[in-house]
Design a protein around this motif. Structure first.
Motif, PDB file in Angstrom:
ATOM      1  N   MET A 168      62.117  14.019  -7.683  1.00  0.00           N
ATOM      2  CA  MET A 168      61.346  13.290  -7.969  1.00  0.00           C
ATOM      3  C   MET A 168      59.595  13.727  -7.821  1.00  0.00           C
ATOM      4  N   GLN A 169      59.671  14.834  -7.137  1.00  0.00           N
ATOM      5  CA  GLN A 169      58.530  15.325  -6.538  1.00  0.00           C
ATOM      6  C   GLN A 169      57.591  15.886  -7.721  1.00  0.00           C
ATOM      7  N   HIS A 170      56.520  15.599  -7.804  1.00  0.00           N
ATOM      8  CA  HIS A 170      55.612  16.044  -8.762  1.00  0.00           C
ATOM      9  C   HIS A 170      54.210  16.390  -8.283  1.00  0.00           C
ATOM     10  N   TYR A 171      53.884  17.698  -8.441  1.00  0.00           N
ATOM     11  CA  TYR A 171      52.698  18.618  -8.013  1.00  0.00           C
ATOM     12  C   TYR A 171      51.523  18.163  -8.641  1.00  0.00           C
ATOM     13  N   ASN A 218      46.111   9.518  -1.221  1.00  0.00           N
ATOM     14  CA  ASN A 218      46.449  10.257  -0.013  1.00  0.00           C
ATOM     15  C   ASN A 218      47.572  11.275  -0.547  1.00  0.00           C
ATOM     16  N   PRO A 219      47.084  12.399  -0.578  1.00  0.00           N
ATOM     17  CA  PRO A 219      48.028  13.591  -1.100  1.00  0.00           C
ATOM     18  C   PRO A 219      49.325  13.801  -0.392  1.00  0.00           C
ATOM     19  N   GLY A 220      49.368  13.768   1.119  1.00  0.00           N
ATOM     20  CA  GLY A 220      50.462  13.879   1.761  1.00  0.00           C
ATOM     21  C   GLY A 220      51.433  12.987   1.395  1.00  0.00           C
ATOM     22  N   ARG A 221      51.130  11.787   1.405  1.00  0.00           N
ATOM     23  CA  ARG A 221      52.125  10.746   0.866  1.00  0.00           C
ATOM     24  C   ARG A 221      52.207  10.562  -0.642  1.00  0.00           C
ATOM     25  N   ILE A 252      50.421   2.278  -3.785  1.00  0.00           N
ATOM     26  CA  ILE A 252      50.887   2.497  -4.613  1.00  0.00           C
ATOM     27  C   ILE A 252      51.574   3.733  -5.105  1.00  0.00           C
ATOM     28  N   SER A 253      52.541   3.963  -5.448  1.00  0.00           N
ATOM     29  CA  SER A 253      53.053   5.427  -5.645  1.00  0.00           C
ATOM     30  C   SER A 253      52.403   5.882  -6.874  1.00  0.00           C
ATOM     31  N   ARG A 254      51.569   7.085  -6.730  1.00  0.00           N
ATOM     32  CA  ARG A 254      51.044   7.758  -8.042  1.00  0.00           C
ATOM     33  C   ARG A 254      51.714   8.158  -9.084  1.00  0.00           C
ATOM     34  N   ARG A 305      58.041   1.485 -11.448  1.00  0.00           N
ATOM     35  CA  ARG A 305      56.543   1.581 -10.648  1.00  0.00           C
ATOM     36  C   ARG A 305      55.594   0.986 -11.615  1.00  0.00           C
ATOM     37  N   LEU A 306      54.613   0.326 -10.728  1.00  0.00           N
ATOM     38  CA  LEU A 306      53.467  -0.387 -11.508  1.00  0.00           C
ATOM     39  C   LEU A 306      52.398   0.747 -12.281  1.00  0.00           C
TER      40      LEU A 306
END
Length: 253
Positions: free
Chosen positions: A4-7, A120-123, A206-208, A247-248
């Protein structure tokens, strides 16, 4: 790698152009002129440039690195230089000179702003930027509108809260008072109560990343209305190995 990671990368461009808007036109032309030589960078430059920001992303570190190299070379064709790099990939940031990174090589946990929205890039989470609004000023329609405009929320993350402020402002119009006359006491108390709690919204996260590597992605929209207000919201619905995830995306009132 987490499937699920997206850089995500974000860069800010600075160059010889006299204004950011003229710079965008130059960058768009660079994308056209060098599309064959730098296809990845040209596509991103044409699609994702906004004023002097290039907010974009990749699905792997390898693609991330390749895009970075092409962007640097393509931008250099117009005597521009990419600066203030930021990313949720630590290995990516380490490949860029420290002086060209937004926070150097200190951490990816420091918040940055993407087109005015804290991230927040880390999260890899977007945050709500809630301003401190004075509660002892003169309460008039003009003052209320000024306070309301200070809440910068283009994606509508805090729409359920701001719509309450809009409703109070709406009632001021029904009261038939002028712009600088004091508003009714009942409305003033309601406004103060909401404004007092606005800082609590800073705890929202909020998840990006709203998509996935899966091709099964849906956009679901909902809307409703009453005699006082209307609202609409869009969610992404993605099929993952663990079931569906929502996700919103955006909301509007």
């Amino acid at each position: 790698m987490d499937p699920m990671q997206h850089y995500r990368l974000c860069t800010v461009t600075y160059g010889m152009a006299p204004s950011p808007f003229l710079a965008v036109r130059v960058l768009k032309q660079l994308a056209i002129d060098y599309e064959a030589k730098y296809p990845l960078a040209a596509r991103v430059l044409a699609r994702d440039t906004y004023v002097d920001d290039i907010p974009t992303g990749c699905n792997s570190v390898g693609e991330h690195m390749k895009l970075k190299d092409q962007l640097i070379l393509l931008i250099d064709e117009g005597n521009f230089k990419l600066r203030k790099w930021s990313s949720n990939s630590w290995s990516f940031l380490k490949s860029i000179p420290k002086e060209d990174c937004l926070h150097g090589h200190a951490s990816i946990e420091d918040n940055v702003k993407i087109l005015g929205i804290p991230w927040n890039p880390g999260r890899d989470e977007l945050l709500v930027n809630t301003p401190m609004i004075a509660t002892k000023q003169a309460f008039s329609k003009r003052a209320l509108l000024s306070d309301l405009s200070k809440v910068f929320d283009p994606l509508g993350f805090v729409a359920p809260t701001t719509v309450l402020l809009k409703l109070i402002f709406q009632e001021c119009w029904f009261s038939a008072i002028s712009w600088d006359d004091p508003i009714p006491e009942t409305l003033r108390r309601r406004w103060q109560a909401i404004v007092k709690e606005l800082p609590l919204l800073s705890h929202c996260r909020i998840s990006r990343y709203i998509a996935a590597s899966s091709p099964h992605i849906e956009l679901s929209g909902f809307a409703d209305a009453s005699t006082q207000a209307y609202g609409a919201v869009i969610y992404s619905r993605v099929l993952t190995t663990n079931g569906y995830r929502s996700r919103l995306v955006a909301a509007k009132t």
